[in-house]
Design an enzyme around this catalytic site. Sequence first.
Site, PDB file in Angstrom:
ATOM      1  N   GLU A 330       0.831  -1.203   0.000  1.00 39.48           N
ATOM      2  CA  GLU A 330       0.000   0.000   0.000  1.00 39.48           C
ATOM      3  C   GLU A 330       0.864   1.252   0.000  1.00 39.48           C
ATOM      4  O   GLU A 330       0.467   2.282  -0.548  1.00 39.48           O
ATOM      5  CB  GLU A 330      -0.938  -0.003   1.208  1.00 39.48           C
ATOM      6  CG  GLU A 330      -2.076   1.003   1.093  1.00 39.48           C
ATOM      7  CD  GLU A 330      -3.122   0.830   2.177  1.00 39.48           C
ATOM      8  OE1 GLU A 330      -4.275   0.512   1.830  1.00 39.48           O
ATOM      9  OE2 GLU A 330      -2.778   1.011   3.364  1.00 39.48           O
ATOM     10  N   HIS A 359       7.430 -27.045   2.396  1.00 37.76           N
ATOM     11  CA  HIS A 359       6.625 -28.120   1.812  1.00 37.76           C
ATOM     12  C   HIS A 359       5.523 -27.546   0.921  1.00 37.76           C
ATOM     13  O   HIS A 359       4.541 -28.223   0.628  1.00 37.76           O
ATOM     14  CB  HIS A 359       6.028 -28.983   2.918  1.00 37.76           C
ATOM     15  CG  HIS A 359       7.070 -29.591   3.806  1.00 37.76           C
ATOM     16  ND1 HIS A 359       7.704 -30.772   3.504  1.00 37.76           N
ATOM     17  CD2 HIS A 359       7.613 -29.156   4.973  1.00 37.76           C
ATOM     18  CE1 HIS A 359       8.585 -31.060   4.450  1.00 37.76           C
ATOM     19  NE2 HIS A 359       8.551 -30.091   5.355  1.00 37.76           N
ATOM     20  N   LYS A 461     -12.918   2.376  -3.267  1.00 36.90           N
ATOM     21  CA  LYS A 461     -14.050   2.740  -2.410  1.00 36.90           C
ATOM     22  C   LYS A 461     -15.120   3.480  -3.208  1.00 36.90           C
ATOM     23  O   LYS A 461     -16.321   3.228  -3.051  1.00 36.90           O
ATOM     24  CB  LYS A 461     -13.564   3.618  -1.255  1.00 36.90           C
ATOM     25  CG  LYS A 461     -12.721   2.896  -0.214  1.00 36.90           C
ATOM     26  CD  LYS A 461     -12.273   3.870   0.872  1.00 36.90           C
ATOM     27  CE  LYS A 461     -11.421   3.182   1.916  1.00 36.90           C
ATOM     28  NZ  LYS A 461     -10.942   4.134   2.954  1.00 36.90           N
TER      29      LYS A 461
END
EC number: 5.3.1.9
Length: 532
Positions: A330, A359, A461
């Site tokens: 960000e 793994h 937004k």
Amino acid sequence: MSFPDFSASDAHIQWQRFCDLSWYHDDLGVWLDISRMHVNASDLQQLQPRMDKAFAAMQELEAGAIANPDEQRQVGHYWLRTPELAPSSELQQHISREIDLIAAFGRDVVNGTIKAPNGEAFTDVLWIGIGGSGLGPALMIKALQNPGEGLPFHFFDNVDPNGMSNVLAGLEGRLDRTLVVTVSKSGGTPEPHLGMEQARHRLEAAGGQWAGQAVAVTMLDSKLDQQAQKEGWLKRFDMFDWVGGRTSITSAVGLLPGALIGCDIRDFLSGASQMDAATRMADLRRNPAALMAASWHVAGGGRGQRDMVVLPYRDRLEVFSRYLQQLVMESLGKRLDRNGDVVHQGIAVYGNKGSTDQHAYVQQLRDGVDNFFATFIEVLEDVSDIPTISGECPGDFLDGFLQGTRSALTESGRQSMTISMRCFDARRLGALIALFERAVGLYGELVNINAYHQPGVEAGKKAAAAILNLQGRVEAILADGVARSADEIRLALGDGTDESIFWILRHLTGNQRGFSAQGDWSQPASMRFSKG
């Protein structure tokens, strides 16, 4: 500034680089080793002039300069752990007073002095926050809470109805003794507001008393602060306007969770302050954050061409990679630089924990596309209650797996750096966070971007708000019960797109909202939608 160039095959040169490029803080017991990054002396010499400017810019930021011109605000998270750096005595006192209030409130809730409205001790905390207001607290809880200490935490960090339902079901029978903390800097962010209303509805239905169980963390005089004052909430804590969400963990956003789990928040702040002092030094070779930022820059060609893979070899730091994901991406993921030129900067971050990741995706790190650098994090001290059995000590294996993975990557010519801590506690977590915060700030200066705004988030937004507005109008069109296609609805509205309208209708018909669909879902244009 002389040290050998990187060599994957020469162990003597690797050792010499390790000796020359290791940084150590004696009091914190923290090491940084960048010797396995492909950084050479000439790279650091070339970056030195820009790093000198970065040091000066960070000094101005700490002194109170406007560091976020988009919002005309200061960036003061460094003041939170060293209040005397704040640019006024009033602000210094305010910061110190907030720390005292948070510590006292947390202590009194944990020991039962502050009780729920029914007269019983609080049993749980429901924390409502999005982005940094959720990730920071989650990191504090995972990293620092010990079994049986403080209150159990539950999170609304999304607006997923299923997730909310699961959290509330887990609080069944204890909602009237649950402390509910809502975090929203402006008080107008939709996600925490929606979570708060759902929590209030369920809590009151269970016989709880909202005002006596609700706590707000927000800016003074925000919408949320005004609501909390009007309704007489249990407590309000200040979220300063000069603190961004991704750097808010040393504010009430991180300190309050720490206090509610019995953590010494002053130790946490002390560690951050000590690392701030170490990374304030205007000397590239002696400043660990500068060494990190320079390594990132060289590795990615100054354009973020390599991902950062975070591999902490401790379960307590499992959330840290997600925390860094927000802090780094960000802050640094920007389309424009400060000159207004299109640069598309950024560093992608991912990771989980070792040795689990060995793994999983470490196979690709060693043998696949070479587009990353790894950041190993190790803690030397093991707990005493896990003994050596039949000559086998889990901590030895964990250390062996870390060293083995590091060596395997080096043999393949893959880059890595390692942060080591003698032990892990609140002070070291504070130091670790502060180290990355400063490295991000310095890197932002090196590539000339504003690391303290987030225009892409704001764009998202606004787009979401537009979709919700469109949904309301789509529902109004269909209120007459007439079946229509997405295209017919778009024409009737004179707005939107067929695709966005189709998505809205697919969502509405997937829930019991009174909407139905006819047609072949594999042929979206053929679908017709109606209500009733």
